[in-house]
Design a protein around this motif. Structure first.
Motif, short mmCIF file in Angstrom:
data_model
loop_
_atom_site.label_atom_id
_atom_site.label_comp_id
_atom_site.label_asym_id
_atom_site.label_seq_id
_atom_site.Cartn_x
_atom_site.Cartn_y
_atom_site.Cartn_z
N ARG A 64 0.83 -1.21 0.00
CA ARG A 64 0.00 0.00 0.00
C ARG A 64 0.86 1.26 0.00
O ARG A 64 0.53 2.25 -0.64
N ALA A 67 2.18 1.67 -3.50
CA ALA A 67 1.10 2.14 -4.37
C ALA A 67 0.77 3.60 -4.07
O ALA A 67 0.51 4.39 -4.99
N GLY A 68 0.78 3.96 -2.80
CA GLY A 68 0.46 5.32 -2.42
C GLY A 68 1.47 6.34 -2.92
O GLY A 68 1.11 7.47 -3.25
N LYS A 71 2.81 8.02 -7.64
CA LYS A 71 2.91 9.24 -8.45
C LYS A 71 4.24 9.95 -8.23
O LYS A 71 4.83 10.48 -9.16
N THR A 72 4.70 9.96 -6.97
CA THR A 72 6.02 10.54 -6.71
C THR A 72 7.10 9.67 -7.33
O THR A 72 8.08 10.19 -7.89
N ASN A 282 -0.35 16.06 0.48
CA ASN A 282 -0.61 16.64 -0.83
C ASN A 282 -0.22 18.11 -0.92
O ASN A 282 -0.16 18.66 -2.02
N LYS A 307 -2.56 11.26 3.92
CA LYS A 307 -2.96 11.40 2.52
C LYS A 307 -1.78 11.32 1.55
O LYS A 307 -1.76 12.00 0.52
N ASP A 309 -1.23 8.79 -0.16
CA ASP A 309 -1.69 7.99 -1.29
C ASP A 309 -2.13 8.91 -2.43
O ASP A 309 -2.97 9.77 -2.27
N GLY A 310 -1.50 8.71 -3.57
CA GLY A 310 -1.89 9.45 -4.76
C GLY A 310 -1.22 10.79 -4.94
O GLY A 310 -1.47 11.48 -5.92
N THR A 311 -0.37 11.21 -4.01
CA THR A 311 0.27 12.51 -4.16
C THR A 311 1.58 12.41 -4.95
O THR A 311 2.34 11.45 -4.78
N GLY A 334 -4.21 6.09 3.32
CA GLY A 334 -5.58 5.69 3.03
C GLY A 334 -6.49 5.93 4.21
O GLY A 334 -6.07 6.47 5.25
#
Length: 354
Positions: A64, A67-68, A71-72, A282, A307, A309-311, A334
């Motif tokens: 996780r 995966a989080g 993007k970085t 983020n 947060k 995840d996805g940043t 998450g």
């Protein structure tokens, strides 16, 4: 990795240890007791299964985390070439800055890498990637620290952060982790300006069967003081005080936070024992500005970074380490309770450069 806190008076139990069966005393004379021998044999036979959930949880968390930070990691995916040249270093400089590592940390990492290339005669970009992971780990290790509990009863933890950082949710997750480690918890709804914040904390309290001290439109400092007094009277282990979210530029609101801190100190000497800032991963360089402002106002003891995840801005921890180091107790990737885990520098660096 799943022992969430450091305890002054002993080793805390993980969730797995709480339900783990107790093996017979190994010092007993097993040969003289066939029944005991069979029992031990049965436990030995099942012991690999007992270890599996812990290993599976660890692998699940690492997956996780990876995966989080994807993007970085994509920003830093520049090591596919065949030669080490100035163009590669220029690309790496851009990638680090785009990932919000910040200029001081970027310059430090690049200078160190150039020295490594020269001293160890590195020739392949993959070797640069490996060395970068090591340097990043070394940079981040000073931030790696456990939240120590058990040194005060109650331990008073003041939580701060801007609106939207995930502060109230983080309080709920930490409360559950504390309960799993044999700690009794009391929550103080110090964000008296937002009914939604009080309601959200009440939901966490109901879910975890934890008392929540709250006042509608009351004085945040008074709520905190009442919570401290209640915890002292009832022998509660940990008090977590939620505070109203505010921007560090709102000076009158920052002064109110100082007031809450002073009043907590009147309720219990040397309290609050922990002042933790929750920051949104983020927000990138803005998170660094928050750390500086809140630390100057309150004297932070630790951070929780949510947060992630996805940043694409996961490099902000390196910027914090280089510019204004404050320990990072936990990171989150998450909404689930297991998505908040202790910060481990090597795990983070490897995930970032996977």
């Amino acid at each position: 990795m799943f022992s969430f806190f450091k305890k002054k008076t002993g080793t805390l139990k993980t969730e797995e240890e709480i339900s783990k069966p107790v093996l017979p005393d190994e010092s007993a004379d097993i040969a003289d007791s066939p029944e005991l021998s069979e029992q031990v044999a049965a436990n030995i036979e099942t012991s690999p299964t007992l270890a599996k959930p812990e290993e599976e949880k660890k692998q699940s968390w690492l997956s996780r985390l990876k995966a989080g930070l994807a993007k970085t990691s994509a920003n830093l995916n520049i090591f596919g070439g065949t030669t080490i040249d100035e163009e590669l270093f220029e690309e790496l400089e851009t990638a680090l800055i785009v990932s919000d590592v910040g200029l001081p940390a970027t310059e430090y990492l690049l200078d160190s890498l150039r020295k490594k290339v020269k001293e160890e005669r590195l020739t392949h970009p993959a070797e640069i990637k490996t060395e970068l992971a090591k340097l990043l780990t070394d940079l981040l290790i000073p931030l790696q620290k456990s939240l120590e509990i058990g040194r005060h009863t109650p331990l008073i933890v003041m939580m701060a952060g801007v609106n939207g950082a995930g502060k109230t949710t983080t309080i709920g997750k930490l409360a559950k982790h504390l309960q799993n480690n044999d700690q009794t918890v009391l929550l103080a709804a110090g964000d008296t300006f937002r009914a939604a914040a009080r309601e959200q904390l009440a939901v966490w309290g109901d879910r975890n069967k934890i008392t929540v001290i709250a006042q509608e439109s009351g004085d945040p400092a008074a709520v905190a003081f009442d919570a401290v007094q209640s915890a002292k009277a009832k022998g509660i282990n940990v008090v977590m005080v939620d505070t109203a979210g505010r921007l560090p530029t709102q000076l009158h609101l920052m002064e109110e936070l100082r007031k809450v801190k002073r009043v907590i100190g009147k309720g219990m000497e040397e309290a609050p024992h922990e002042i933790i800032l929750v920051i949104d991963g983020n927000t990138g360089q803005n998170a660094l500005a928050q750390v500086k402002a809140f630390d100057e106002a309150l004297g932070l003891t630790g951070l929780i970074v949510t947060k992630l995840d996805g940043t694409p801005k996961g490099g902000i921890l390196a910027a914090i380490a280089k510019n204004h180091p404050v320990p990072v107790y936990f990171i989150g990737v998450g909404e689930k309770i297991d998505d908040l885990q202790p910060f481990v520098a090597e795990e983070f660096s490897n995930a970032l450069l996977s």
